[in-house]
Design an enzyme around this catalytic site. Sequence first.
Site, PDB file in Angstrom:
ATOM      1  N   GLU A  66      17.669 119.832 -13.342  1.00 35.05           N
ATOM      2  CA  GLU A  66      16.567 119.483 -12.438  1.00 35.05           C
ATOM      3  C   GLU A  66      15.796 118.269 -12.976  1.00 35.05           C
ATOM      4  O   GLU A  66      15.394 117.392 -12.208  1.00 35.05           O
ATOM      5  CB  GLU A  66      15.622 120.672 -12.267  1.00 35.05           C
ATOM      6  CG  GLU A  66      16.218 121.827 -11.484  1.00 35.05           C
ATOM      7  CD  GLU A  66      17.182 122.663 -12.302  1.00 35.05           C
ATOM      8  OE1 GLU A  66      17.263 122.454 -13.542  1.00 35.05           O
ATOM      9  OE2 GLU A  66      17.877 123.519 -11.731  1.00 35.05           O
ATOM     10  N   MET A 312      25.520 119.511 -27.634  1.00 34.61           N
ATOM     11  CA  MET A 312      24.722 119.162 -26.455  1.00 34.61           C
ATOM     12  C   MET A 312      24.597 117.647 -26.359  1.00 34.61           C
ATOM     13  O   MET A 312      24.569 116.948 -27.365  1.00 34.61           O
ATOM     14  CB  MET A 312      23.324 119.764 -26.553  1.00 34.61           C
ATOM     15  CG  MET A 312      23.271 121.278 -26.354  1.00 34.61           C
ATOM     16  SD  MET A 312      23.706 121.795 -24.687  1.00 34.61           S
ATOM     17  CE  MET A 312      22.394 121.022 -23.738  1.00 34.61           C
ATOM     18  N   GLY A 313      24.505 117.158 -25.125  1.00 37.76           N
ATOM     19  CA  GLY A 313      24.170 115.763 -24.903  1.00 37.76           C
ATOM     20  C   GLY A 313      25.306 114.775 -25.061  1.00 37.76           C
ATOM     21  O   GLY A 313      25.058 113.565 -25.076  1.00 37.76           O
ATOM     22  N   GLU A 314      26.552 115.242 -25.151  1.00 38.09           N
ATOM     23  CA  GLU A 314      27.667 114.312 -25.346  1.00 38.09           C
ATOM     24  C   GLU A 314      28.688 114.360 -24.203  1.00 38.09           C
ATOM     25  O   GLU A 314      29.763 113.783 -24.323  1.00 38.09           O
ATOM     26  CB  GLU A 314      28.374 114.603 -26.670  1.00 38.09           C
ATOM     27  CG  GLU A 314      27.534 114.269 -27.899  1.00 38.09           C
ATOM     28  CD  GLU A 314      28.352 114.245 -29.181  1.00 38.09           C
ATOM     29  OE1 GLU A 314      28.410 113.174 -29.822  1.00 38.09           O
ATOM     30  OE2 GLU A 314      28.926 115.296 -29.528  1.00 38.09           O
ATOM     31  N   ASN A 338      27.167 120.778 -11.237  1.00 33.54           N
ATOM     32  CA  ASN A 338      26.935 119.474 -10.622  1.00 33.54           C
ATOM     33  C   ASN A 338      28.176 118.565 -10.687  1.00 33.54           C
ATOM     34  O   ASN A 338      28.535 118.101 -11.762  1.00 33.54           O
ATOM     35  CB  ASN A 338      25.750 118.814 -11.344  1.00 33.54           C
ATOM     36  CG  ASN A 338      25.408 117.450 -10.787  1.00 33.54           C
ATOM     37  OD1 ASN A 338      25.937 117.037  -9.770  1.00 33.54           O
ATOM     38  ND2 ASN A 338      24.521 116.747 -11.468  1.00 33.54           N
ATOM     39  N   PRO A 339      28.815 118.278  -9.544  1.00 38.67           N
ATOM     40  CA  PRO A 339      29.989 117.410  -9.586  1.00 38.67           C
ATOM     41  C   PRO A 339      29.661 115.925  -9.625  1.00 38.67           C
ATOM     42  O   PRO A 339      30.539 115.098  -9.886  1.00 38.67           O
ATOM     43  CB  PRO A 339      30.705 117.758  -8.274  1.00 38.67           C
ATOM     44  CG  PRO A 339      29.587 118.119  -7.347  1.00 38.67           C
ATOM     45  CD  PRO A 339      28.544 118.804  -8.196  1.00 38.67           C
ATOM     46  N   GLU A 341      27.832 114.153 -11.740  1.00 40.56           N
ATOM     47  CA  GLU A 341      27.952 113.547 -13.067  1.00 40.56           C
ATOM     48  C   GLU A 341      29.393 113.162 -13.364  1.00 40.56           C
ATOM     49  O   GLU A 341      29.654 112.128 -13.979  1.00 40.56           O
ATOM     50  CB  GLU A 341      27.427 114.504 -14.137  1.00 40.56           C
ATOM     51  CG  GLU A 341      25.937 114.765 -14.059  1.00 40.56           C
ATOM     52  CD  GLU A 341      25.470 115.834 -15.040  1.00 40.56           C
ATOM     53  OE1 GLU A 341      24.257 115.921 -15.272  1.00 40.56           O
ATOM     54  OE2 GLU A 341      26.326 116.574 -15.572  1.00 40.56           O
TER      55      GLU A 341
END
Length: 427
Positions: A66, A312-314, A338-339, A341
């Site tokens: 979000e 996380m974050g990669e 979520n597609p 990204e």
Amino acid sequence: MSVPFLYRAWVGASMLLVPFAAMIETRKLRDAGFSAMRAHEKIGHATEPREDGGPLIWFHAASVGESLSVLALITRMGLKLPKAQFLITSGTATSAKLLSERMPPRTVHQFAPFDSPGPLKRFLKHWRPNAAIFVESELWPQMLRRTHDSDAKLALVNARLSERSMAGWRKRPRLARYLLDSFSLILTQNDTMAEAMVAMHAPAARVARGINLKSMAGPLPLDDDALFEARAALGHRPVWIASSTHAGEEEAVLAAHKELLKTHPDLCLILAPRHPERGRDVMNLIAGAGLSFTRRTRGDMPGAQVFLADTMGELGLWYALGDIVFLGGSLRPIGGHNPFEVAQSGATVLSGTHVTNFAETYAAMEAAGAARLVADGADLAARVGHLLDDDTARAKACTAAQAFVAGQTDMLDSIAERLINALELAP
């Protein structure tokens, strides 16, 4: 409008709960590497100044998806309102860390205050927002009403509630009407949700279909040096990615990979579970399947049959390594992920059939040739194998995914303009 009893009851209960919630949240944020001062943002103590000279627009989102979904909207509104300042609040340490890497100009982040009188009074006294934009399902009663009563204009964007949540609100019509009346504008993700919001007693004249803002979040960040290293480690090996997988899905993905190795013996699977803390469990599944693996939390790069991307974050880094991505949370009734990204990275999207959270999106992407739903692990193996073998089909699917995302961005200006007008922010 009279104040419902349930609202008054929640005010009283929240005052009793805040000391306990503060203790728990402070510990969690400290464990995640944040200072005690930042943790105190949860009880309304700001750690950034409010800049004067222009309106302050507050965006509130719950968590990672979000929060990231509104960054492009903030950027676009910032271009139209060059004197405006922006505040974005979220509730999790992960969202704070990812936002810090992608913050738009003139924007600061704070942890959201608890939905209780003391924290909200301190928060609103310091920030004095001219407008507040809430994302998806963030219907905290006091946050909405106290912000509304401060004379700020409110909007709800990307509105999406689960059937369970909607059923709960329908049982409390006075409270639902009291809260939804706070909004000057409610933009939903689709027509079905627009009808549902009106059925929940939202003012019909203020409800309209918007767009799914997650299509606007922009490509995921990546580290160029790490990308170079990963590509060097892979060489010319073919790659496919399975990301955001949940418990009970990795077995199907690993079985599909074992089947694919029969015809593509040098194929590498990059497996990125939705919750990296499950890394050890997923590692045991890989070993149990008899597959060799390397693991990111050990500092490894892809170099075996399976690469466990348990950080996380990669995700942006891993998406850049291949153009076939399976999104988890969809082989089991979880709702899908979520597609956008994936499509923004230039890859085609594969998903299971349990995609209720993005049903309209997947329907449109399938129609455009940008995504494909698979029934199970065997179907997944067959689809990945086809894309690996047919360069033309793979290139066509990737091009369709990029074109689909590009088509969504044209709508963002109209959404920004509508918010500016509804919230009375026009210069």
